[in-house]
Design a protein around this motif. Structure first.
Motif, mmCIF file in Angstrom:
data_model
loop_
_atom_site.group_PDB
_atom_site.id
_atom_site.type_symbol
_atom_site.label_atom_id
_atom_site.label_comp_id
_atom_site.label_asym_id
_atom_site.label_seq_id
_atom_site.Cartn_x
_atom_site.Cartn_y
_atom_site.Cartn_z
ATOM 1 N N TYR A 146 45.881 25.358 35.525
ATOM 2 C CA TYR A 146 45.351 26.492 34.758
ATOM 3 C C TYR A 146 44.214 27.171 35.517
ATOM 4 C CZ TYR A 146 42.158 28.741 31.487
ATOM 5 O OH TYR A 146 41.291 29.617 30.893
ATOM 6 N N ILE A 147 43.284 26.374 36.031
ATOM 7 C CA ILE A 147 42.163 26.938 36.782
ATOM 8 C C ILE A 147 42.663 27.629 38.041
ATOM 9 C CG2 ILE A 147 40.088 26.338 38.105
ATOM 10 C CD1 ILE A 147 39.531 24.163 36.043
ATOM 11 N N ALA A 148 43.656 27.024 38.708
ATOM 12 C CA ALA A 148 44.175 27.601 39.947
ATOM 13 C C ALA A 148 44.846 28.947 39.702
ATOM 14 C CB ALA A 148 45.158 26.624 40.594
ATOM 15 N N PHE A 149 45.722 29.023 38.693
ATOM 16 C CA PHE A 149 46.410 30.282 38.422
ATOM 17 C C PHE A 149 45.460 31.329 37.853
ATOM 18 C CE2 PHE A 149 50.225 27.494 38.388
ATOM 19 C CZ PHE A 149 50.946 28.173 39.366
ATOM 20 N N LEU A 150 44.456 30.896 37.092
ATOM 21 C CA LEU A 150 43.450 31.837 36.622
ATOM 22 C C LEU A 150 42.670 32.419 37.795
ATOM 23 C CD1 LEU A 150 41.948 33.117 34.216
ATOM 24 C CD2 LEU A 150 40.412 31.140 34.246
ATOM 25 N N ALA A 151 42.325 31.555 38.762
ATOM 26 C CA ALA A 151 41.620 32.032 39.956
ATOM 27 C C ALA A 151 42.486 33.016 40.739
ATOM 28 C CB ALA A 151 41.243 30.846 40.840
ATOM 29 N N ILE A 211 34.243 31.256 39.782
ATOM 30 C CA ILE A 211 35.363 31.791 40.565
ATOM 31 C C ILE A 211 35.460 33.302 40.405
ATOM 32 C CG2 ILE A 211 37.883 31.787 40.759
ATOM 33 C CD1 ILE A 211 37.837 28.841 40.035
ATOM 34 N N ALA A 212 35.236 33.790 39.167
ATOM 35 C CA ALA A 212 35.328 35.226 38.914
ATOM 36 C C ALA A 212 34.257 36.014 39.663
ATOM 37 C CB ALA A 212 35.223 35.499 37.416
ATOM 38 N N LEU A 213 33.101 35.395 39.906
ATOM 39 C CA LEU A 213 32.008 36.104 40.570
ATOM 40 C C LEU A 213 32.232 36.250 42.075
ATOM 41 C CD1 LEU A 213 28.864 34.648 38.750
ATOM 42 C CD2 LEU A 213 29.817 36.942 38.555
ATOM 43 N N THR A 214 32.812 35.246 42.708
ATOM 44 C CA THR A 214 32.886 35.284 44.180
ATOM 45 C C THR A 214 34.279 35.048 44.749
ATOM 46 O OG1 THR A 214 32.351 32.909 44.289
ATOM 47 C CG2 THR A 214 30.515 34.462 44.379
ATOM 48 N N GLY A 215 35.243 34.575 43.944
ATOM 49 C CA GLY A 215 36.535 34.191 44.495
ATOM 50 C C GLY A 215 37.372 35.341 45.017
ATOM 51 N N TRP A 216 37.101 36.563 44.583
ATOM 52 C CA TRP A 216 37.932 37.711 44.937
ATOM 53 C C TRP A 216 37.478 38.407 46.217
ATOM 54 C CZ3 TRP A 216 34.744 41.910 45.206
ATOM 55 C CH2 TRP A 216 33.538 41.833 44.492
ATOM 56 N N ILE A 217 36.411 37.947 46.839
ATOM 57 C CA ILE A 217 35.820 38.684 47.966
ATOM 58 C C ILE A 217 36.771 38.743 49.161
ATOM 59 C CG2 ILE A 217 33.966 38.627 49.680
ATOM 60 C CD1 ILE A 217 32.106 37.619 47.513
ATOM 61 N N SER A 218 37.388 37.616 49.518
ATOM 62 C CA SER A 218 38.282 37.605 50.677
ATOM 63 C C SER A 218 39.495 38.507 50.440
ATOM 64 C CB SER A 218 38.737 36.177 50.980
ATOM 65 O OG SER A 218 39.421 35.622 49.866
ATOM 66 N N MET A 219 40.019 38.516 49.224
ATOM 67 C CA MET A 219 41.143 39.396 48.911
ATOM 68 C C MET A 219 40.744 40.857 49.040
ATOM 69 S SD MET A 219 44.279 39.910 47.821
ATOM 70 C CE MET A 219 44.959 38.532 46.910
ATOM 71 N N SER A 220 39.565 41.209 48.562
ATOM 72 C CA SER A 220 39.130 42.613 48.631
ATOM 73 C C SER A 220 38.987 43.082 50.070
ATOM 74 C CB SER A 220 37.813 42.778 47.872
ATOM 75 O OG SER A 220 36.745 42.153 48.553
ATOM 76 N N ARG A 221 38.517 42.203 50.944
ATOM 77 C CA ARG A 221 38.364 42.590 52.352
ATOM 78 C C ARG A 221 39.714 42.808 53.025
ATOM 79 N NH1 ARG A 221 33.347 38.664 54.302
ATOM 80 N NH2 ARG A 221 31.678 40.117 53.679
ATOM 81 N N VAL A 222 40.675 41.959 52.706
ATOM 82 C CA VAL A 222 42.016 42.117 53.283
ATOM 83 C C VAL A 222 42.653 43.410 52.785
ATOM 84 C CG1 VAL A 222 44.340 41.152 53.330
ATOM 85 C CG2 VAL A 222 42.376 39.636 53.596
ATOM 86 N N VAL A 223 42.561 43.678 51.485
ATOM 87 C CA VAL A 223 43.151 44.889 50.912
ATOM 88 C C VAL A 223 42.448 46.127 51.463
ATOM 89 C CG1 VAL A 223 43.509 46.176 48.764
ATOM 90 C CG2 VAL A 223 43.939 43.714 48.846
ATOM 91 N N ARG A 224 41.134 46.064 51.610
ATOM 92 C CA ARG A 224 40.396 47.203 52.177
ATOM 93 C C ARG A 224 40.898 47.526 53.583
ATOM 94 N NH1 ARG A 224 36.086 47.195 55.754
ATOM 95 N NH2 ARG A 224 34.893 49.142 55.814
ATOM 96 N N GLY A 225 41.086 46.505 54.407
ATOM 97 C CA GLY A 225 41.583 46.736 55.761
ATOM 98 C C GLY A 225 42.969 47.359 55.771
ATOM 99 N N GLN A 226 43.833 46.922 54.858
ATOM 100 C CA GLN A 226 45.174 47.498 54.790
ATOM 101 C C GLN A 226 45.135 48.949 54.302
ATOM 102 O OE1 GLN A 226 48.204 45.978 55.671
ATOM 103 N NE2 GLN A 226 46.800 44.525 56.618
ATOM 104 N N PHE A 227 44.259 49.249 53.341
ATOM 105 C CA PHE A 227 44.143 50.625 52.859
ATOM 106 C C PHE A 227 43.602 51.547 53.946
ATOM 107 C CE2 PHE A 227 44.563 51.270 48.111
ATOM 108 C CZ PHE A 227 45.379 50.173 47.929
#
Length: 343
Positions: A146-151, A211-227
């Protein structure tokens, strides 16, 4: 051979053009495949990824339904049944499998169930408080998944939205948003978790907020580079010229083109979240007794590892299987969605 004989051997029919079926030569023998169909074909050929997906489905089903197979509650204590080894009805007569309810100490094998007068079978044994490990392991797996899929969901929603806006608009917007990410990156996750525990009680809520505060940072950087890569390409410029709104350009053109990268990073974030939860529970900052998770069970089994190894063995096996299978499946997705990774 004389010239006359050579001339007779050359027949006019030899110089007629070959008859060719133009429709047959122009016909495409294989059906055209979309991007997703092609990725699925590549993924199916990866035996390790397919096998890992099957194992993960099996583990998920066990986490959902295996506690129902036992009549015991995960938090029910029975001190008279404490630290019992595993015993399974169909396997109790096969001693080398270790499910016969015996314990060997200094070369002496003892039937612990007979010694304590226990007539109940515990498939994974019991812990030091007499709680059924079969129920606790699968309940703990349920919480960890549950924690993993929520993250992963938080990672995908917040990370894609934040990175997409930053990369698409660029300029001052991108500069301000990236400076904010650098501030968050400079704060260790462990410090954030401790702050959450000071404000809230240790448990799923504090881990989720961390997790909600910091877990998304790496994803945002990857998506930013692709955009940044795609926003100046011809199909995006053509859409802008035709007057398409920015939100439609992002949702209909840019996100579908980076969806493969999003899926790959989401798959890799799931085992990271499982390990993060297990680490926090192991050091006492995660879930607290009598609640259970794989990290709580590993921490509990670590205390009596030398005397009662089965308490540590089963949750360690389950968490290892989940981590390995998710990583193998993520590798399969990476090979399927990224043409550069293919052989």
């Amino acid at each position: 051979m004389s010239d006359k004989q050579y001339t007779e051997d050359i027949k006019p029919g030899l110089f007629e053009p070959a008859k060719m079926d133009l429709e047959a030569t122009e016909k495409i023998s294989k059906p055209s495949l979309s991007y997703w169909q092609d990725a699925w074909l590549v993924l199916r050929k990866n035996k390790a990824a397919v096998f890992s997906a099957f194992i993960l489905i099996l583990v998920t089903l066990l986490a959902a339904f295996a506690p129902l197979l036992s009549s015991k509650e995960y938090d029910a204590q029975n001190i008279s049944h404490a630290s019992l080894p595993p015993k399974v009805q169909a396997l109790e007569n096969i001693s080398f499998l270790g499910f016969d309810g015996t314990k060997t100490d200094n070369g002496v094998t003892t039937d612990v169930y007979e010694q304590k007068g226990v007539d109940t079978y515990y498939w994974f044994g019991t812990d030091s408080l007499g709680r059924d490990l079969w129920t606790r392991v699968w309940m703990g797996t349920r919480v960890s998944l549950y924690i993993a899929f929520l993250a992963a969901l938080i990672d995908m929603v917040i990370g894609v939205a934040y990175g997409g806006i930053s990369g698409y608009y660029g300029g001052r917007v991108d500069n301000l948003m990236q400076r904010f990410i650098e501030i968050l990156t400079g704060i260790p996750n462990l410090v954030i978790v401790i702050l959450m525990i000071l404000v809230l009680k240790p448990g799923i809520l504090s881990i989720t907020i961390a997790i909600a505060l910091t877990g998304w940072i790496s994803m945002s950087r990857v998506v930013r580079g692709q955009f940044l890569k795609y926003k100046n390409m011809e199909f995006v410029l053509a859409s802008k010229t035709l007057g398409l709104e920015d939100r439609k350009i992002i949702s209909k053109h840019l996100i579908p083109n980076v969806s493969g990268v999003i899926i790959i990073n989401t798959m890799f974030s799931i085992p990271s979240a499982i390990f993060f939860e297990a680490f926090l529970s192991f050091i006492g900052l995660g879930l607290q007794e009598p609640n259970t998770s794989l990290g709580v069970l590993v921490e509990d089994g670590y205390k009596s590892m030398q005397i009662h190894p089965h308490i540590l063995l089963f949750p360690a096996i389950v968490i290892s299987i989940i981590m390995i299978c998710f990583n193998l499946l993520a590798d399969g997705f990476r090979d399927a969605f990224d043409p550069k990774m293919r052989d």
